[in-house]
Design a protein around this motif. Structure first.
Motif, PDB file in Angstrom:
ATOM      1  N   MET A 210      37.087  40.476  87.590  1.00 11.25           N
ATOM      2  CA  MET A 210      37.821  41.714  87.393  1.00 11.25           C
ATOM      3  C   MET A 210      38.442  42.191  88.696  1.00 11.25           C
ATOM      4  O   MET A 210      37.843  42.084  89.763  1.00 11.25           O
ATOM      5  CB  MET A 210      36.886  42.797  86.846  1.00 11.25           C
ATOM      6  N   LEU A 211      39.646  42.747  88.578  1.00  7.94           N
ATOM      7  CA  LEU A 211      40.344  43.388  89.686  1.00  7.94           C
ATOM      8  C   LEU A 211      40.173  44.895  89.611  1.00  7.94           C
ATOM      9  O   LEU A 211      39.970  45.455  88.524  1.00  7.94           O
ATOM     10  CB  LEU A 211      41.849  43.096  89.594  1.00  7.94           C
ATOM     11  N   THR A 212      40.294  45.549  90.754  1.00 11.15           N
ATOM     12  CA  THR A 212      40.440  47.000  90.716  1.00 11.15           C
ATOM     13  C   THR A 212      41.873  47.330  90.295  1.00 11.15           C
ATOM     14  O   THR A 212      42.809  46.544  90.501  1.00 11.15           O
ATOM     15  CB  THR A 212      40.159  47.639  92.080  1.00 11.15           C
ATOM     16  N   SER A 213      42.051  48.506  89.721  1.00 12.50           N
ATOM     17  CA  SER A 213      43.400  48.927  89.332  1.00 12.50           C
ATOM     18  C   SER A 213      44.316  49.010  90.544  1.00 12.50           C
ATOM     19  O   SER A 213      45.514  48.685  90.450  1.00 12.50           O
ATOM     20  CB  SER A 213      43.334  50.284  88.622  1.00 12.50           C
ATOM     21  N   ALA A 214      43.754  49.432  91.685  1.00 13.41           N
ATOM     22  CA  ALA A 214      44.575  49.554  92.891  1.00 13.41           C
ATOM     23  C   ALA A 214      45.080  48.191  93.346  1.00 13.41           C
ATOM     24  O   ALA A 214      46.244  48.038  93.749  1.00 13.41           O
ATOM     25  CB  ALA A 214      43.776  50.227  93.997  1.00 13.41           C
ATOM     26  N   VAL A 221      51.152  45.082  88.952  1.00 13.93           N
ATOM     27  CA  VAL A 221      50.753  45.227  87.555  1.00 13.93           C
ATOM     28  C   VAL A 221      49.960  46.530  87.383  1.00 13.93           C
ATOM     29  O   VAL A 221      48.979  46.768  88.093  1.00 13.93           O
ATOM     30  CB  VAL A 221      49.899  44.032  87.087  1.00 13.93           C
ATOM     31  N   LYS A 222      50.390  47.367  86.423  1.00 11.12           N
ATOM     32  CA  LYS A 222      49.738  48.636  86.120  1.00 11.12           C
ATOM     33  C   LYS A 222      49.459  48.697  84.615  1.00 11.12           C
ATOM     34  O   LYS A 222      49.988  47.885  83.852  1.00 11.12           O
ATOM     35  CB  LYS A 222      50.627  49.803  86.554  1.00 11.12           C
ATOM     36  N   PRO A 223      48.643  49.677  84.179  1.00 13.61           N
ATOM     37  CA  PRO A 223      48.322  49.743  82.747  1.00 13.61           C
ATOM     38  C   PRO A 223      49.538  49.856  81.839  1.00 13.61           C
ATOM     39  O   PRO A 223      49.496  49.396  80.695  1.00 13.61           O
ATOM     40  CB  PRO A 223      47.438  50.998  82.652  1.00 13.61           C
ATOM     41  N   ASP A 224      50.642  50.439  82.334  1.00 18.98           N
ATOM     42  CA  ASP A 224      51.829  50.576  81.492  1.00 18.98           C
ATOM     43  C   ASP A 224      52.861  49.480  81.736  1.00 18.98           C
ATOM     44  O   ASP A 224      53.987  49.554  81.245  1.00 18.98           O
ATOM     45  CB  ASP A 224      52.473  51.945  81.706  1.00 18.98           C
ATOM     46  N   SER A 225      52.487  48.426  82.481  1.00 18.56           N
ATOM     47  CA  SER A 225      53.417  47.320  82.734  1.00 18.56           C
ATOM     48  C   SER A 225      53.582  46.466  81.475  1.00 18.56           C
ATOM     49  O   SER A 225      52.694  46.416  80.614  1.00 18.56           O
ATOM     50  CB  SER A 225      52.894  46.440  83.871  1.00 18.56           C
ATOM     51  N   PRO A 226      54.700  45.779  81.353  1.00 19.36           N
ATOM     52  CA  PRO A 226      54.908  44.892  80.196  1.00 19.36           C
ATOM     53  C   PRO A 226      53.817  43.821  80.110  1.00 19.36           C
ATOM     54  O   PRO A 226      53.417  43.234  81.113  1.00 19.36           O
ATOM     55  CB  PRO A 226      56.272  44.245  80.491  1.00 19.36           C
ATOM     56  N   GLY A 227      53.337  43.595  78.894  1.00 20.10           N
ATOM     57  CA  GLY A 227      52.343  42.552  78.664  1.00 20.10           C
ATOM     58  C   GLY A 227      50.915  42.952  78.907  1.00 20.10           C
ATOM     59  O   GLY A 227      49.998  42.138  78.707  1.00 20.10           O
TER      60      GLY A 227
END
Length: 612
Positions: A210-214, A221-227
């Protein structure tokens, strides 16, 4: 403090009588090997505490070995105060720690005395605790999870030698790692994600990488990114959980190995000092040698999927094309890219062929963890043939049979396991679940009652037992199970789930509704905006006569998850009471469409206002 490090150092010194100071040729001695049973993606190693057989999760991400509060209570260990200010942090927040000192601690062939363990944090999968870096980082260590083993090793005169001794003609990847003090007694190094440098910790205690969101955001890549898709919640040491997502990345380069066009899990992991955890899924797909002396990690690729992308681990696996490349100079070609239309094949890991039933069991569970179910069943069947009176092997095979859709054969194995060992709690709980699915509530209830009798009061399995009693409709039996588990596991990451379970059981039973609301309040404080918890509190408030607050909970729950049948039904009942006939009819019809038997269940619990 008398540390386990000092005791094992003495063991290591005694195990190496042939090591000579004048020796100049590189050699590596093995002084301790742990057999590893993969329980899903959890590497379990056997041990004893004061003569009781227990299992620890081999956790390279834990700086020190620990025992869970439930196990400490179950074994009757006396707790002492930890040094002032000792708080351990990880995914899920932080946990306060105590100290326990069992008289005898058995590890491999040795019995150590008066070893200190930290006590605190979460308990997972019936383990006693975590085997951390004060054991795994004693010297060099080899993680060979695909062959069901972890080996502690002592190198001699090997300052520049490539130590992947098993590799033969396989491509060998290398990664520079931090010194133990720099890494705070973890295994950590810098990797490249979409060309961006990030700090990765290699953590066998984390089932999935797992990656951190940061870090994901730095790689674009962010939660609202495509895919990107939602991946539920992840838990760790403390009582909190982290929301996670799965998103697409172009490349992850770990030393000489590059994994291209992949999806990775990322989440809001809190106040942590790393950017990525490379978990047991990565370790299963690689054989790894950690050289703490050289500050290097050597690894080879076993084949198969590198990262587990299950939204619910071990259940629904995403077929993920992953191209593995090794950039190290070698005459041997790198592993071929798998067909993008199907998951990459898990190749047999290099290792000795099993001889005993235990060997076959260990390898079978490792193969099951790698999703190689055909080979896993062959190994576990051989284990059952060699040891026909071993209940554990029958239970292990039943789990794999269930995962491959062969329920009657799995049930036959469970029946045999429980004939051999009637107090096998795991087999009892699994058979109860299967009997309930088959509609035999009486038989399921009998299994649960037997499990209740054989489990210790603070057992971690009380949480599962509470859910199971609730499922068979015995709320009066479910509530005490939650009581016992909650009392014995104060800092566990599953606390919100347990509190919601007790809230829901109390609300259904109509007992102690104030306590039910308090439980749901606590669950929502730990995990805010959770639809199921809001729905549970809504039912408790409805039955308590507080219609306005119940309606507010139902509205909030359905705004998050519009297809919660009980919340739709409860809102419909309130709308009936308010004279909103059309809205009530619509909500109740939607609830019945989701769960046709819901009106009958509501009437059985005496829910006031349930329509005829």
């Amino acid at each position: 403090m008398r540390t386990l490090l000092a005791l094992l150092a003495a063991l290591a010194a005694g195990a190496l009588p042939g090591a000579a100071a004048a020796e100049t040729k590189c050699s590596v001695d093995k002084f301790l090997e742990f057999p590893v049973t993969m329980v899903g993606l959890r590497p379990m190693v056997p041990a004893t505490i004061d003569g009781h057989e227990v299992r620890f999760i081999a956790d390279s991400g834990a700086f020190y070995s620990s025992i869970s509060p439930g196990t400490a209570a179950e074994l009757g260990l006396k707790l002492q105060s930890a040094p002032p200010g000792l708080i351990v942090r990880g995914i899920g927040g932080e946990a306060n720690m105590s100290i326990a000192i069992p008289k005898d601690f058995g590890l491999g062939p040795s019995i150590l005395h008066h070893v200190q363990f930290l006590v605190g944090g979460s308990e997972v999968g019936g383990n006693a605790g975590l085997l951390g870096q004060n054991v795994l980082g004693l010297d060099d260590v080899e993680y060979d999870l695909a062959n069901a083993a972890i080996r502690l090793l002592k190198p001699h005169n090997c300052p520049h030698t490539i130590l992947a001794y098993w590799a033969a003609d396989k491509p060998i990847s290398q990664l520079d790692i931090e010194t133990p003090s720099e890494a705070r007694y973890h295994t950590a190094g810098t990797v490249l994600l979409n060309g961006v440098k990030i700090r990765a910790v290699f953590d066998t205690g984390a089932p999935v990488s797992m990656l951190t969101s940061a870090a994901a955001a730095r790689a674009g890549v962010k939660p609202d990114s495509p895919g990107v898709t939602s991946a539920g919640f992840s838990s760790g040491l403390g009582r909190h959980t982290a929301r996670t997502w799965i998103g697409p990345f172009q490349s992850l380069k770990i030393g000489d190995e590059e994994i291209r066009k992949i999806h990775l899990r990322f989440g809001d992991l809190g106040d942590v000092d790393f950017d990525m955890l490379l978990g047991a899924d990565f370790f299963l797909s690689h054989r790894i040698y950690v050289s703490n002396a050289q500050h290097k990690m050597y690894f080879t690729y076993n084949g198969g999927r590198v990262f587990d992308l299950s939204v619910r681990p071990q259940e629904t696996h995403v077929a993920e094309p992953q191209t593995i490349a090794n950039a190290a100079p070698t005459a041997t070609p790198a592993p071929a890219a798998p067909d993008a239309a199907k998951p990459p094949e898990a190749k047999p890991a290099d290792g000795p062929e099993p001889v005993t039933a235990a060997d076959y069991s260990l390898r079978g569970n490792a193969r099951a963890a790698r999703l190689d179910f055909v080979s896993a069943l062959a190994d576990l069947t051989r284990a059952c043939e060699l040891a026909p009176d071993n209940a554990d092997y029958r239970y292990q095979r039943a789990l794999v049979l269930l995962r491959t859709g062969r329920r009657p054969m799995a049930m036959a194995d469970l029946e045999r396991a429980l004939t051999l060992k009637p107090d096998h709690a795991d087999a009892l709980l699994l058979r109860a679940n299967l009997r309930l699915r088959g509609g035999d509530r009486a038989a399921a209830r009998a299994d649960l009652d037997t499990a209740d009798r054989v489990l210790a009061a603070p057992s971690d399995k009380r949480l599962e037992l509470g859910h199971a009693y609730e499922a068979v409709g015995d709320l009066d039996a479910a509530i005490p199970q939650y009581d016992r588990w909650i009392a014995a596991h104060p800092d566990d990451s599953r606390m919100p789930n347990a509190l919601n379970g007790r809230c829901w059981a109390r609300a259904l039973a109509g007992h102690d509704l104030a306590g039910a609301i308090s439980d749901c309040d606590r669950a929502l404080k730990l995990r805010p905006h959770t639809a199921a918890y809001l729905g549970s509190r809504g039912l408790a408030r409805l039955r308590n006569g507080d219609l306005d607050k119940a309606m507010a909970d139902y509205q909030a729950a359905l705004a998050i998850e519009p297809k919660l049948a009980w919340s739709l039904y409860g809102r419909g009942i309130i709308e009936q009471k308010q004279g909103l006939a059309a809205q009530a009819k619509t909500d109740i019809a939607a609830a019945v469409a989701l769960e046709p038997d819901l009106p009958e269940r509501a009437r059985k619990i005496g829910l006031a206002g349930a329509p005829d």
